[in-house]
Design an enzyme around this catalytic site. Sequence first.
Site, mmCIF file in Angstrom:
data_model
loop_
_atom_site.group_PDB
_atom_site.id
_atom_site.type_symbol
_atom_site.label_atom_id
_atom_site.label_comp_id
_atom_site.label_asym_id
_atom_site.label_seq_id
_atom_site.Cartn_x
_atom_site.Cartn_y
_atom_site.Cartn_z
ATOM 1 N N PHE A 100 34.552 45.770 36.189
ATOM 2 C CA PHE A 100 34.530 46.414 34.870
ATOM 3 C C PHE A 100 33.465 45.833 33.949
ATOM 4 O O PHE A 100 32.732 46.550 33.306
ATOM 5 C CB PHE A 100 35.894 46.230 34.188
ATOM 6 C CG PHE A 100 36.911 47.267 34.578
ATOM 7 C CD1 PHE A 100 36.561 48.374 35.319
ATOM 8 C CD2 PHE A 100 38.226 47.126 34.178
ATOM 9 C CE1 PHE A 100 37.491 49.329 35.676
ATOM 10 C CE2 PHE A 100 39.177 48.079 34.518
ATOM 11 C CZ PHE A 100 38.815 49.174 35.268
ATOM 12 N N ARG A 101 33.428 44.480 33.897
ATOM 13 C CA ARG A 101 32.697 43.855 32.786
ATOM 14 C C ARG A 101 31.359 43.246 33.138
ATOM 15 O O ARG A 101 30.676 42.724 32.272
ATOM 16 C CB ARG A 101 33.585 42.790 32.133
ATOM 17 C CG ARG A 101 34.767 43.413 31.452
ATOM 18 C CD ARG A 101 35.675 42.395 30.777
ATOM 19 N NE ARG A 101 36.817 43.054 30.174
ATOM 20 C CZ ARG A 101 37.861 43.522 30.849
ATOM 21 N NH1 ARG A 101 37.907 43.382 32.165
ATOM 22 N NH2 ARG A 101 38.848 44.124 30.230
ATOM 23 N N GLN A 136 44.786 41.171 40.224
ATOM 24 C CA GLN A 136 44.664 42.276 39.274
ATOM 25 C C GLN A 136 44.084 43.490 39.983
ATOM 26 O O GLN A 136 43.948 44.546 39.387
ATOM 27 C CB GLN A 136 43.714 41.895 38.144
ATOM 28 C CG GLN A 136 44.087 40.638 37.395
ATOM 29 C CD GLN A 136 43.070 40.340 36.305
ATOM 30 O OE1 GLN A 136 43.152 40.834 35.198
ATOM 31 N NE2 GLN A 136 42.094 39.533 36.634
ATOM 32 N N ASP A 160 42.777 47.609 44.922
ATOM 33 C CA ASP A 160 42.067 48.185 46.067
ATOM 34 C C ASP A 160 42.694 47.901 47.423
ATOM 35 O O ASP A 160 42.243 48.422 48.445
ATOM 36 C CB ASP A 160 40.600 47.707 46.062
ATOM 37 C CG ASP A 160 40.474 46.182 46.030
ATOM 38 O OD1 ASP A 160 41.362 45.479 46.544
ATOM 39 O OD2 ASP A 160 39.457 45.688 45.486
ATOM 40 N N HIS A 175 48.596 44.945 38.732
ATOM 41 C CA HIS A 175 48.156 46.222 38.166
ATOM 42 C C HIS A 175 48.334 47.375 39.132
ATOM 43 O O HIS A 175 47.692 48.414 38.997
ATOM 44 C CB HIS A 175 46.692 46.115 37.702
ATOM 45 C CG HIS A 175 46.514 45.149 36.561
ATOM 46 N ND1 HIS A 175 45.306 44.617 36.196
ATOM 47 C CD2 HIS A 175 47.418 44.623 35.700
ATOM 48 C CE1 HIS A 175 45.466 43.785 35.157
ATOM 49 N NE2 HIS A 175 46.740 43.776 34.846
ATOM 50 N N CYS A 208 55.292 59.867 41.000
ATOM 51 C CA CYS A 208 55.770 60.533 39.790
ATOM 52 C C CYS A 208 56.234 59.464 38.808
ATOM 53 O O CYS A 208 56.981 58.554 39.168
ATOM 54 C CB CYS A 208 56.918 61.473 40.142
ATOM 55 S SG CYS A 208 57.785 62.070 38.663
ATOM 56 N N CYS A 222 60.429 60.149 38.393
ATOM 57 C CA CYS A 222 61.416 59.938 39.466
ATOM 58 C C CYS A 222 60.895 59.046 40.585
ATOM 59 O O CYS A 222 61.644 58.669 41.481
ATOM 60 C CB CYS A 222 61.903 61.276 40.036
ATOM 61 S SG CYS A 222 60.700 62.077 41.121
ATOM 62 N N SER A 276 37.198 37.906 34.676
ATOM 63 C CA SER A 276 36.679 37.466 33.388
ATOM 64 C C SER A 276 37.780 36.804 32.553
ATOM 65 O O SER A 276 37.504 36.199 31.528
ATOM 66 C CB SER A 276 36.098 38.659 32.631
ATOM 67 O OG SER A 276 37.067 39.687 32.536
ATOM 68 N N ASN A 309 33.351 32.156 39.364
ATOM 69 C CA ASN A 309 32.978 33.409 38.705
ATOM 70 C C ASN A 309 31.503 33.366 38.331
ATOM 71 O O ASN A 309 31.019 32.329 37.880
ATOM 72 C CB ASN A 309 33.825 33.579 37.429
ATOM 73 C CG ASN A 309 33.944 35.031 37.008
ATOM 74 O OD1 ASN A 309 34.550 35.821 37.707
ATOM 75 N ND2 ASN A 309 33.358 35.387 35.890
HETATM 76 P P1 NAD Z 1 36.277 42.009 35.188
HETATM 77 O O1 NAD Z 1 35.388 43.142 35.549
HETATM 78 O O2 NAD Z 1 36.684 41.839 33.788
HETATM 79 O O3 NAD Z 1 35.586 40.647 35.614
HETATM 80 C C1 NAD Z 1 35.034 40.456 36.863
HETATM 81 C C2 NAD Z 1 34.287 39.135 36.830
HETATM 82 O O4 NAD Z 1 33.867 38.845 38.160
HETATM 83 C C3 NAD Z 1 33.039 39.171 35.962
HETATM 84 O O5 NAD Z 1 33.116 38.118 35.050
HETATM 85 C C4 NAD Z 1 31.877 38.984 36.957
HETATM 86 O O6 NAD Z 1 30.875 38.140 36.458
HETATM 87 C C5 NAD Z 1 32.546 38.334 38.128
HETATM 88 N N1 NAD Z 1 31.963 38.665 39.426
HETATM 89 C C6 NAD Z 1 31.624 39.894 39.906
HETATM 90 N N2 NAD Z 1 31.221 39.798 41.187
HETATM 91 C C7 NAD Z 1 31.279 38.474 41.514
HETATM 92 C C8 NAD Z 1 30.997 37.728 42.691
HETATM 93 N N3 NAD Z 1 30.582 38.331 43.819
HETATM 94 N N4 NAD Z 1 31.161 36.377 42.665
HETATM 95 C C9 NAD Z 1 31.585 35.754 41.527
HETATM 96 N N5 NAD Z 1 31.894 36.411 40.404
HETATM 97 C C10 NAD Z 1 31.748 37.752 40.395
HETATM 98 O O7 NAD Z 1 37.503 42.092 36.164
HETATM 99 P P2 NAD Z 1 39.016 41.594 35.985
HETATM 100 O O8 NAD Z 1 39.063 40.281 35.325
HETATM 101 O O9 NAD Z 1 39.639 41.786 37.307
HETATM 102 O O10 NAD Z 1 39.682 42.615 34.946
HETATM 103 C C11 NAD Z 1 39.438 43.962 34.989
HETATM 104 C C12 NAD Z 1 40.537 44.914 35.408
HETATM 105 O O11 NAD Z 1 39.878 45.787 36.277
HETATM 106 C C13 NAD Z 1 41.662 44.400 36.240
HETATM 107 O O12 NAD Z 1 42.786 44.602 35.501
HETATM 108 C C14 NAD Z 1 41.708 45.290 37.505
HETATM 109 O O13 NAD Z 1 42.961 45.942 37.550
HETATM 110 C C15 NAD Z 1 40.682 46.340 37.294
HETATM 111 N N6 NAD Z 1 39.702 46.634 38.370
HETATM 112 C C16 NAD Z 1 40.011 46.471 39.686
HETATM 113 C C17 NAD Z 1 39.056 46.732 40.669
HETATM 114 C C18 NAD Z 1 39.442 46.542 42.116
HETATM 115 O O14 NAD Z 1 40.609 46.706 42.473
HETATM 116 N N7 NAD Z 1 38.500 46.168 42.979
HETATM 117 C C19 NAD Z 1 37.772 47.142 40.317
HETATM 118 C C20 NAD Z 1 37.479 47.329 38.945
HETATM 119 C C21 NAD Z 1 38.456 47.048 37.989
HETATM 120 ZN ZN ZN Z 2 59.370 63.380 39.758
#
Ligand code: NAD
Ligand code: ZN
Length: 251
Positions: free
Chosen positions: A37-38, A103, A106, A123, A131, A134, A198, A222
């Site tokens: 996401f970020r 979190q 996937d 999450h 649904c 239900c 993050s 990270n």
């Molecule tokens: P985030 O996007 O806020 O943060 C991800 C962090 O990972 C960033 O700070 C980035 O710098 C770091 N990063 C990315 N690739 C990296 C790597 N290869 N090595 C080291 N660091 C790396 O993600 P978050 O904290 O999980 O929060 C976002 C929300 O997004 C979660 O609640 C989640 O449910 C959802 N989400 C999930 C997926 C998935 O299931 N793959 C994908 C996108 C978002």
């Molecule tokens: Zn239903």
Amino acid sequence: MDEGQDIAALRRLIETSQRGIVFTGAGISTESGIPDFRSPTGIWQTSKPIYFQDFMASSEARQETWRRKFLTDPTIRAAEPNRGHRAVARLVREGKISAIITQNIDGLHQASGVPENKVIELHGNTTFAHCLDCGERYEIDALKAVFERDGDVHDCVACGGFIKTATISFGQAMPEAAMLRAQAETMAADLCIVLGSSLVVYPAAGFPERAKRNGAKLVIVNNEETGLDRMADLVIHRGIGTVLGSAVDVN
Ligand code: NAD
Ligand code: ZN
């Protein structure tokens, strides 16, 4: 600390721990081709989240939610576990890690061979839908066929409730059982390794924080700085696959 030293430090922390947990975010799956996401290349550069209240209140919001889901679905389906997932799976297999609190939605920890009961999904999961009233389960493929035909997903055939992927949106209640299990694992842990989060999404990010306050060692791997870097015993600002793969000897 240079590159060799930080991996040696991580290895030592793993060796001396009796009961660790791993806390993962979207960053562990970017090396599998799923955007986070970020990051500068993250999903939020182009689209903003849809809040649960809006999903419930507006048919346009529901339609847009499904449009995005079907747009990103092929990427999630094609994704395979990467070196980081494999290293975590090895730590679980060896009994070093008692649970993965994730979190992510996937399913890649399970795909890497970690038993279902060791993965706590805060999450939810995007590989199926249900649904909201239900709980009836719906498969993504069948919903996609309807969406492509009618331009929208139908409501629940059993009760008329709204169908949504089995994920938790912003503003939606957290899954109670997963929260309780995550809390218990957090309080029992002497080591918490955060991978690719993050650490700004609460309540999820509260678990590493609580583990540390409860006496566990805290490690953060990270690419960028996180909300808890200042609390951590070890912070490594590099890629997860290389760092954890080297520390755990997994390719
Ligand atoms: P985030 O996007 O806020 O943060 C991800 C962090 O990972 C960033 O700070 C980035 O710098 C770091 N990063 C990315 N690739 C990296 C790597 N290869 N090595 C080291 N660091 C790396 O993600 P978050 O904290 O999980 O929060 C976002 C929300 O997004 C979660 O609640 C989640 O449910 C959802 N989400 C999930 C997926 C998935 O299931 N793959 C994908 C996108 C978002
Ligand atoms: Zn239903």
